[in-house]
Each structure stands twice: as C-alpha cells, then as structure tokens.
Design a protein around this motif. Structure first.
Motif, PDB file in Angstrom:
ATOM      1  N   SER A 137      63.824  56.655  41.768  1.00  0.00           N
ATOM      2  CA  SER A 137      63.092  57.314  42.855  1.00  0.00           C
ATOM      3  C   SER A 137      63.881  58.479  43.417  1.00  0.00           C
ATOM      4  CB  SER A 137      62.767  56.298  43.953  1.00  0.00           C
ATOM      5  OG  SER A 137      62.002  55.224  43.453  1.00  0.00           O
ATOM      6  N   LEU A 138      64.351  59.314  42.538  1.00  0.00           N
ATOM      7  CA  LEU A 138      65.224  60.408  42.939  1.00  0.00           C
ATOM      8  C   LEU A 138      64.496  61.409  43.824  1.00  0.00           C
ATOM      9  CD1 LEU A 138      67.113  60.877  39.588  1.00  0.00           C
ATOM     10  CD2 LEU A 138      68.188  60.379  41.797  1.00  0.00           C
ATOM     11  N   LYS A 139      65.244  61.940  44.761  1.00  0.00           N
ATOM     12  CA  LYS A 139      64.733  62.907  45.710  1.00  0.00           C
ATOM     13  C   LYS A 139      65.500  64.218  45.573  1.00  0.00           C
ATOM     14  CE  LYS A 139      63.939  59.191  49.081  1.00  0.00           C
ATOM     15  NZ  LYS A 139      64.243  58.711  50.455  1.00  0.00           N
ATOM     16  N   PRO A 140      64.904  65.319  45.988  1.00  0.00           N
ATOM     17  CA  PRO A 140      65.646  66.583  45.956  1.00  0.00           C
ATOM     18  C   PRO A 140      66.960  66.510  46.723  1.00  0.00           C
ATOM     19  CG  PRO A 140      63.327  67.011  46.298  1.00  0.00           C
ATOM     20  CD  PRO A 140      63.503  65.519  46.369  1.00  0.00           C
ATOM     21  N   GLU A 141      67.022  65.686  47.750  1.00  0.00           N
ATOM     22  CA  GLU A 141      68.239  65.533  48.522  1.00  0.00           C
ATOM     23  C   GLU A 141      69.374  64.903  47.722  1.00  0.00           C
ATOM     24  OE1 GLU A 141      65.213  63.450  50.825  1.00  0.00           O
ATOM     25  OE2 GLU A 141      64.810  65.094  49.416  1.00  0.00           O
ATOM     26  N   ASP A 142      69.056  64.316  46.587  1.00  0.00           N
ATOM     27  CA  ASP A 142      70.081  63.738  45.727  1.00  0.00           C
ATOM     28  C   ASP A 142      70.791  64.788  44.881  1.00  0.00           C
ATOM     29  OD1 ASP A 142      69.597  61.025  46.519  1.00  0.00           O
ATOM     30  OD2 ASP A 142      67.825  61.015  45.227  1.00  0.00           O
ATOM     31  N   THR A 143      70.297  66.000  44.910  1.00  0.00           N
ATOM     32  CA  THR A 143      70.904  67.069  44.129  1.00  0.00           C
ATOM     33  C   THR A 143      72.334  67.319  44.597  1.00  0.00           C
ATOM     34  OG1 THR A 143      68.785  68.155  43.692  1.00  0.00           O
ATOM     35  CG2 THR A 143      70.770  69.497  43.502  1.00  0.00           C
TER      36      THR A 143
END
Length: 121
Positions: A84-90
């Motif tokens: 459930s990756l989010k852009p904030e994980d970049t």
C-alpha cells in the motif's frame, strides 16, 4: 568491516508493493540488529523498521500496518516488505547494521549506499 548491499528499489505506483533486501558481509563482527532508514529530499533520515537478532521489531508509525521487516536466521540478510505504498514513501532507503566486533565492547554501525524508492503514478 561490514559491507551492506541493498537491492529492490525502484518505481512503484501508489498502492503497489515492493520488497527491499539487504545483504551483510564481513568478518569478526556480530550483528545484533539490522534496520531500514529512509531520507527524502529536505528531510532528516528516519527509521523505517528495525529488527534484532532475537526477532524483536520496531516500525515507524508512518509505515505500521503496511510494512514488515524480517531477517534470515543467520542475521546476515534483512528484508523490508512494503505494501500500500504512498507517494510519501518516496525516499532513499538505507540499510543499517549494528553490533560488536568479536572480542570488543565497542559498538559499531554500518550503512549501505542506499536504494531509491519512488512511489508515483
């Protein structure tokens, strides 16, 4: 000296998954814990997940429920499964190992070169 080699980073769509791996190599060093840290541009490096030799894990609140850290029994490889990756994980994700050289009470930490994780559609 301990060398850490990361792999598994790349471009992932939001909601997707990836698995990071880190292999530790060296001699005369006992690794007691390994973990993953990440650093986004303009931000401090932060702990993502950590696991001890005994299997005790710590996860950052930002990834809890979405990430799982694991290690092999030899404590020379650590994995970070992220869902459930989010852009904030970049961020650039760095592998970390800590422990002691045999016959020494001095604690050392080692870092990998980092692997880029980009979450974008």
């Amino acid at each position: 000296q301990v060398q850490l080699e990361e792999s598994g980073g790349g471009l992932v769509q939001p909601g997707g998954s990836l698995r990071l791996s880190c292999a530790a190599s060296g001699s005369d060093f006992e690794i007691n814990a390994m973990g993953w840290y990440r650093q986004a541009p303009g931000k401090q490096r932060e702990l993502v997940a950590r696991i001890t030799r005994g299997g005790v894990t710590n996860l950052a609140d930002s990834v809890k429920g979405r990430a799982t850290i694991s290690r092999d029994n030899a404590m020379n490889r650590v994995y970070l499964q992220m869902n459930s990756l989010k852009p904030e994980d970049t961020a650039v994700y760095y592998c970390n190992a800590e422990g002691f050289y045999w016959g020494s009470d001095a604690r050392y930490e080692f870092w990998g070169q980092g692997t880029q994780v980009t979450v974008s559609s």
